[in-house]
Design an enzyme around this catalytic site. Structure first.
Site, PDB file in Angstrom:
ATOM      1  CB  CYS A   1      -0.931  -0.028   1.213  1.00 48.88           C
ATOM      2  SG  CYS A   1      -1.810   1.511   1.529  1.00 48.88           S
ATOM      3  CB  CYS A  40       0.173   1.896   4.060  1.00 49.69           C
ATOM      4  SG  CYS A  40      -1.532   1.371   3.807  1.00 49.69           S
TER       5      CYS A  40
END
Length: 334
Positions: free
Chosen positions: A229, A232
């Site tokens: 991600c 993230c």
């Protein structure tokens, strides 16, 4: 909420095809503070159709073929933006990668359509999520109805490419559906606040397993993330700074990876190489883990703040990159 729905819109709205013949476009750019040495032009399925090298001054010029006039993605390895490309377009982009969306300006053939897209992103960014969620259902419906009508009316009166207008109207409808989904999910998440937090018992990077009850008596700030991600990973440096600032305070920082089981070793290596702090845990069943499902987590990163008694303070807490997070911590911990 930056660009929250745009990539999905591109994927769903690529429905126009105009034969099998190739189409040629010219694309050049001057990019200040470039993020990398290569630009990727991707199609609606996220497939790279062209890699363009940037020189040391952030300049490139290239001519390449596209299969059809359609929406594409400009990706510099960190940030992305939409493009509309058509046979015969001769686009020149000027931007500062440190102010990516805000600085985009196009000139040349095809600039009107692409400047429209760039400005649309800025308008979406300005729609603060907390203000949307604060609306009641009637207010939200009026806001989305007005938004759709305003944007479609502008397109009808514009002198933009007809194919572009057709596709963009589809995008607008998908965007509204995305906002409606976001609103519904956010309202459901709000209802979790002040409830008892669901527990977990996950593998700890340092060995053994760790459960939520192990942190009783402390505030717990949980980061639900994955190694794949991008957003993230961009929060990690901010999280590390926040951890350092509040080290020794009555708060525990817990990161729960929802990588799939086959990527366990990848997660282990990533945590070690990046020297991630706090408590690093690996969920037992990625998106289908009970903790994830019970908190209605459908997108990451997601941050949850839990109080010393195991009650949820905020089921969708501020990200580490937000200055508001430290304001919250200062009130709770000082």
């Amino acid at each position: 909420m930056k660009k929250l729905f745009l990539i999905a819109l591109i994927t769903f709205c690529s429905i126009y095809s105009f034969g099998q013949s190739k189409n040629v476009v010219i694309f050049q750019a001057e990019i200040a503070n470039k993020n990398g040495d290569v630009i990727y032009i991707k199609d609606t399925k996220n497939k790279t159709i062209k890699e363009i090298k940037i020189n040391n001054k952030g300049v490139f010029k290239d001519t390449f073929e596209i299969e059809k006039e359609d929406f594409y993605i400009f990706f510099d390895g960190v940030e992305y933006t939409q493009l509309f490309l058509k046979n015969g377009y001769n686009l020149k982009l000027k931007m500062d990668a440190k102010k990516f969306d805000e600085s985009i300006v196009y000139t040349g053939k095809g600039s009107k359509e692409n400047n429209y897209l760039a400005q649309s992103v800025i308008k979406e960014v300005q729609m603060a999520p907390e203000k949307l969620v604060a609306l009641n259902e009637d207010e939200f419906k009026k806001m989305t109805d007005d938004k759709k009508l305003t944007e479609e009316t502008f397109l009808d009166k514009s002198n933009l490419d007809k194919t572009f207008v057709e596709i963009q109207k589809k995008n607008i409808s998908m965007n509204i559906k995305g906002l409606q989904r976001y609103y519904t999910e956010s309202k459901a998440i709000q209802k979790l606040n002040n409830a008892t937090a669901p527990t977990f018992n996950y593998v700890n990077h340092k060995g053994g397993t760790t459960k939520l009850e192990d942190f009783k008596g402390k505030y717990v700030y949980i980061d639900v993330w994955a190694t794949w991600c991008g957003p993230c990973r961009r929060e990690i440096p901010f999280l590390q700074k926040v951890e350092e600032k509040y080290h020794g305070k009555n708060i525990e920082f817990v990161s729960i990876s929802i990588d799939v089981q086959k990527d366990f070793e990848k997660w282990t290596k990533f945590v070690s190489e990046k020297q991630l702090g706090g408590t690093q845990l690996f969920a037992d069943n990625d998106w289908n883990s009970d903790f994830v499902k019970n908190l209605n987590i459908t997108g990451i990163p997601r941050f949850i703040l839990i109080d010393p008694n195991g009650k949820i303070v905020n089921a969708d807490a501020e990200r580490p990159s937000s200055p508001k997070l430290q304001e919250v911590f200062d009130k709770l911990l000082n």
